[in-house]
Design an enzyme around this catalytic site. Structure first.
Site, PDB file in Angstrom:
ATOM      1  N   SER A 241       0.857  -1.266  -0.017  1.00 51.51           N
ATOM      2  CA  SER A 241       0.056  -0.069  -0.014  1.00 51.51           C
ATOM      3  C   SER A 241       0.974   1.316  -0.088  1.00 51.51           C
ATOM      4  O   SER A 241       2.117   1.193  -0.450  1.00 51.51           O
ATOM      5  CB  SER A 241      -0.882   0.072   1.264  1.00 51.51           C
ATOM      6  OG  SER A 241      -1.901   1.124   1.238  1.00 51.51           O
ATOM      7  N   ASN A 242       0.288   2.375   0.518  1.00 48.18           N
ATOM      8  CA  ASN A 242       1.122   3.478   0.282  1.00 48.18           C
ATOM      9  C   ASN A 242       0.702   4.658   1.609  1.00 48.18           C
ATOM     10  O   ASN A 242      -0.236   3.768   2.346  1.00 48.18           O
ATOM     11  CB  ASN A 242       0.831   4.527  -0.967  1.00 48.18           C
ATOM     12  CG  ASN A 242      -0.472   4.668  -1.515  1.00 48.18           C
ATOM     13  OD1 ASN A 242      -1.267   5.580  -0.488  1.00 48.18           O
ATOM     14  ND2 ASN A 242      -0.993   3.939  -2.301  1.00 48.18           N
ATOM     15  N   ARG A 243       1.023   5.809   1.713  1.00 45.27           N
ATOM     16  CA  ARG A 243       0.930   6.520   2.967  1.00 45.27           C
ATOM     17  C   ARG A 243      -0.393   7.381   2.979  1.00 45.27           C
ATOM     18  O   ARG A 243      -0.520   8.235   3.723  1.00 45.27           O
ATOM     19  CB  ARG A 243       2.092   7.281   3.282  1.00 45.27           C
ATOM     20  CG  ARG A 243       3.401   6.584   3.422  1.00 45.27           C
ATOM     21  CD  ARG A 243       4.469   7.600   3.829  1.00 45.27           C
ATOM     22  NE  ARG A 243       5.671   6.929   3.614  1.00 45.27           N
ATOM     23  CZ  ARG A 243       6.406   6.379   5.079  1.00 45.27           C
ATOM     24  NH1 ARG A 243       5.656   6.148   5.944  1.00 45.27           N
ATOM     25  NH2 ARG A 243       7.377   5.729   4.654  1.00 45.27           N
TER      26      ARG A 243
ATOM     27  N   ALA B  98      -4.639   7.671  -3.876  1.00 46.25           N
ATOM     28  CA  ALA B  98      -3.456   7.111  -4.131  1.00 46.25           C
ATOM     29  C   ALA B  98      -3.312   5.700  -4.682  1.00 46.25           C
ATOM     30  O   ALA B  98      -3.264   4.645  -4.025  1.00 46.25           O
ATOM     31  CB  ALA B  98      -2.276   7.173  -3.144  1.00 46.25           C
TER      32      ALA B  98
END
Ligand code: PMT
Length: 437
Positions: free
Chosen positions: A226-228, A293
């Protein structure tokens, strides 16, 4: 002004009155005859800032409806019955509450409460749609237990959610952050963003589809890539569009965020799910904003069982995810405004301009996520909003609510431009309802 109409949910209006008073609001209560059968007038008179007026004909005040209509900064009707919605949608005023609703120039929010069958009746649905198209906020209903032991859609939204929406609308009205607080004198705290002036309902009737959060791409049943992204920017966009009168659908991969009041929320996890939900809804939208995102890569194969550490470091092949923004542009309907975000860490504006050209969006929001306090996870952000003609608007470090406001200011310009162009071509604007677009 707090209007209460005749539903069993009227008891929740007592809590709402208490919450508003505890926030420092001055609450003017108005009850219909039917509401008085459910809860005592004395309760509201004791809790609110002034006693419940007797009625249109019986009040000692010769013109109670115009006084209340003028004094109110905002009118909230909770619960709002099917009769109340019908009267307001059709300009009927046959009691004090409906007379105030017709006479007021303040923003109005109605919170329906009724049985599912009544809410789903085409007449009620049409009345609610008509109210929305006029810039009236229709908050809820929600699903859950109903009167008489039934269960389903039709339940009044919780008083805390109504309070949040009141805050948001008043914040927009006073030019403060959507998360501004109501001060004891009834005004709204400013957030120092320099955004002044009255709130506009310039998105009334506009259908807005927003994506938020970072997708999670499973590796095995317990792990993912995943991402932030927290979803905060996307949720702020949803709140801002709602306050300005839009019908908002939020497709979100964010976790642990409070659903934005007034938006339809569709929860997703993966890029595949996000693609499916956005593509299914994009033809019904006048505006699409891709703040999510979306992961660019995902494991080519999801392991059915947890990968064991004992088997060593896995050799994991990745594959590209679908570029949802490009797909949305591919099927864009005439007049639809599409906004992309470009999260960059270097050469931010040139790279965002390149992405804009490649993806053919109307607006690209360049987001320098290397700046401390901007981008992923923060409550603040700083962006450059780039238009298709190359012009750009700089939004220095501010709240995500203020960034959302600037984005929708640019969206409104795009809608107006696209409406003018379609009018020049002699076609109906793609926009759903507002005539000036
Ligand atoms: O969620 P927060 O913590 O509040 O943080 C906000 C944010 C930094 C996530 C947000 O402001 C932001 O910049 N969102 C875009 C992040 C991103 O994926 O940027 P990108 O440059 O990789 O993608 C460009 C555009 O294509 C984006 O609109 C993205 O939604 C879209 N995209 C990307 C990949 C993909 N497979 N499909 C897409 O549609």
């Amino acid at each position: 002004m707090l209007g209460v109409s005749g539903s069993v949910a009227a008891y929740k209006a007592i809590e709402l009155c208490r919450l508003l008073m505890s926030e420092g609001a001055r609450v003017l209560p108005v009850m219909t005859e039917a509401a008085r059968r459910f809860v005592g007038e004395a309760t509201f008179s004791a809790l609110a800032s002034e006693p419940v007026p007797a009625g249109l004909w019986t009040s000692v005040d010769p013109s109670p409806h115009t006084r209340l209509a003028r004094e109110a900064d905002m009118v909230v009707v909770a619960p709002a019955t099917a009769r109340l919605l019908g009267a307001l949608a059709n300009g009927i005023c046959d009691d004090l509450l409906t007379a105030v609703l017709l006479a007021t120039r303040a923003p109005v929010m109605v919170c329906p409460a009724m049985h599912t069958e009544m809410w789903e009746n085409v007449a009620v649905m049409e009345n609610a749609a008509r109210l929305r198209s006029r810039g009236i906020v229709v908050l809820g209903p929600t699903s859950g237990p109903l009167a008489g032991g039934d269960e389903g859609l039709g339940r009044l939204v919780e008083p805390t959610a109504v309070l949040d929406a009141v805050r948001g609308i008043l914040a927009g009205l006073h030019g403060a952050a959507s998360d501004g607080t109501v001060a004891r004198d009834g005004t709204v705290a400013r957030d120092g963003t320099g955004s002044d002036g009255p709130a506009t309902r310039d998105l009334a009737g506009v259908r807005v589809l927003i994506s938020a959060g970072g997708t999670r791409e499973p590796i095995d049943p317990v792990r993912y890539i995943s991402n932030r992204s927290s979803g905060k920017q996307g949720y702020a966009l949803a709140r801002e569009a709602t306050v300005r009168g839009a019908d908002v659908v939020l497709v979100t991969a964010a976790e642990g965020m409070e659903p934005p009041v007034g938006s339809e929320v569709v929860a997703v996890e993966t890029s595949r799910e996000m693609e499916r939900e956005l593509m299914a809804r994009c033809q019904d939208a006048d505006v699409v904003v891709m703040a999510a995102a979306v992961a660019d890569f995902r494991p080519a194969r999801i392991q059915a069982q947890k990968i064991s550490k004992a088997d060593g470091v896995p050799d994991m092949a990745l594959e590209a995810t679908p570029d949802i923004l490009s797909e949305l542009v591919e099927v864009r309907r005439p007049g639809q405004v599409i906004v992309g975000f470009a999260a960059e860490t270097h050469d931010v504006v040139p790279r965002a301009r390149m992405k804009m050209a490649a993806k053919r969006v109307d607006l690209m929001v360049a987001n320098d996520v290397s700046v401390p306090g901007a981008g992923f996870g923060h409550d603040t952000n700083a962006v450059e909003i780039i238009a298709a003609d190359g012009a750009s608007t700089s939004v220095p470090m501010t709240t995500k609510a203020a960034v959302a406001r600037a984005v929708f200011d640019s969206v409104v310009d795009c809608l107006a431009k696209s409406s003018k162009e379609s009018a020049a071509r002699g076609k109906d604007p793609a926009k759903s309802s507002k005539e000036e677009f």
